[in-house]
Scaffold this active site. Structure first.
Site, PDB file in Angstrom:
ATOM      1  N   TYR A 103       4.399 -13.983 -13.703  1.00  0.00           N
ATOM      2  CA  TYR A 103       3.756 -13.754 -13.774  1.00  0.00           C
ATOM      3  C   TYR A 103       1.973 -13.338 -14.245  1.00  0.00           C
ATOM      4  CZ  TYR A 103       1.833  -8.463 -12.411  1.00  0.00           C
ATOM      5  OH  TYR A 103       0.992  -7.219 -11.933  1.00  0.00           O
TER       6      TYR A 103
ATOM      7  N   GLY B 187      -5.373   5.216   9.907  1.00  0.00           N
ATOM      8  CA  GLY B 187      -4.591   3.939   9.323  1.00  0.00           C
ATOM      9  C   GLY B 187      -3.571   3.877  10.591  1.00  0.00           C
TER      10      GLY B 187
ATOM     11  N   ALA C  81       0.237  -1.364   0.117  1.00  0.00           N
ATOM     12  CA  ALA C  81       0.022  -0.547   0.272  1.00  0.00           C
ATOM     13  C   ALA C  81       0.829   1.090  -0.038  1.00  0.00           C
ATOM     14  CB  ALA C  81      -1.222  -0.159   1.065  1.00  0.00           C
TER      15      ALA C  81
ATOM     16  N   LYS D 157      -1.126 -14.323 -11.201  1.00  0.00           N
ATOM     17  CA  LYS D 157      -2.043 -13.603 -11.242  1.00  0.00           C
ATOM     18  C   LYS D 157      -3.663 -14.297 -11.913  1.00  0.00           C
ATOM     19  CE  LYS D 157      -0.584  -8.957  -9.699  1.00  0.00           C
ATOM     20  NZ  LYS D 157      -1.637  -8.789  -8.834  1.00  0.00           N
TER      21      LYS D 157
END
Length: 256
Positions: A164, A67, A23, A168
């Site tokens: 990848y 947060g 994040a 995914k």
């Protein structure tokens, strides 16, 4: 006395705690900020870039949200479990967004074992570790939202990105299996599949590659991280309580 009733707020996440991996930048940063803007307390995961993670936290606080920083390596099972258990014991855990990802691009014949392992460890094993730890908490409270950040590459494949794409793509099967296993406990599992998005990961691509993707995208532009974040907010909300095991494509029509 006024007869007007207060209108309900769509996608209200007040009282919820969300954990977003990766994040500190890009889509993860936008997602953390968007969730916080709807009232969630957001745990900002990162591995090494503390400065960028603090910038994300600062952006959340400037919006009036709350947060915290939660550093751990998503590819390490014990680290993931400890972090999730710690967060849940202090703040609870209602929303888990598996966003962290890495690429090691190259033709399959030239791919090194270490690169293959890194891509699978971060992009596929990491989300599995996260969901396994999170679902224990979510089952007990009979509420949970698991959201996996896949990619258009995971659906259509791409030359030079076999590892990848495999990782995914694996998230689709992971989410659908979790949806079947824990739906009766009000735990949903869904996938967001972004198209070509303006991030640091895509900024370094050659101009001819960018041009090719733009020409193939019906809306004629790149996507923005906040557009992906909006999809996550929806899937995290009560309004999406009957949505599970699905793939929400946000790709401008590049893959239909």
């Amino acid at each position: 006395m006024s007869n007007s009733a207060e209108k309900p707020t769509l996608f209200d996440l007040t009282g919820r705690t969300a954990l977003v991996t990766g994040a500190s930048r890009g889509i993860g940063r936008a997602t953390a900020i968007a969730l916080a803007s709807r009232g969630a307390h957001v745990a900002i995961n990162y591995q090494s870039n503390e400065s960028a993670a603090r910038d994300t936290l600062s952006a959340i606080e400037q919006l009036g949200g709350t947060g915290e920083l939660l550093p751990f390596d998503v590819s390490q099972s014990d680290a993931v479990t400890r972090a999730v258990d710690d967060l849940a014991s202090r703040k609870g855990l209602h929303i888990a967004v598996a966003n962290a990802g890495v690429t090691r691009d190259g033709l399959l014949l030239r791919m090194k074992d270490d690169d293959l392992e890194t891509v699978l460890a971060v992009n596929l094993k990491g989300p599995a570790y996260l969901s396994r730890a999170a679902v224990r908490v979510m089952m007990r409270q009979r509420f949970g939202r698991l959201i996996f950040m896949s990619s258009i590459v995971g659906e259509m494949g791409n030359a030079g990105q076999a590892a990848y794409a495999a990782a995914k793509s694996g998230l689709l099967g992971l989410a659908r299996s979790i949806a079947r296993e824990y739906g009766a406990r009000n735990v949903t599992a869904n996938v967001v599949s972004p198209g070509f998005i303006e991030t640091e990961m895509t900024s370094g691509l050659p101009e001819e590659v960018k041009k090719k993707y733009l020409e193939a995208t019906p809306v004629g532009r790149l996507g923005r991280p906040d557009e992906i974040a909006a999809a996550v907010v929806y899937l995290a909300s009560n309004e999406a309580s009957f949505v599970t095991g699905t793939v929400l494509r946000v790709n401008g029509g590049l893959y239909l």
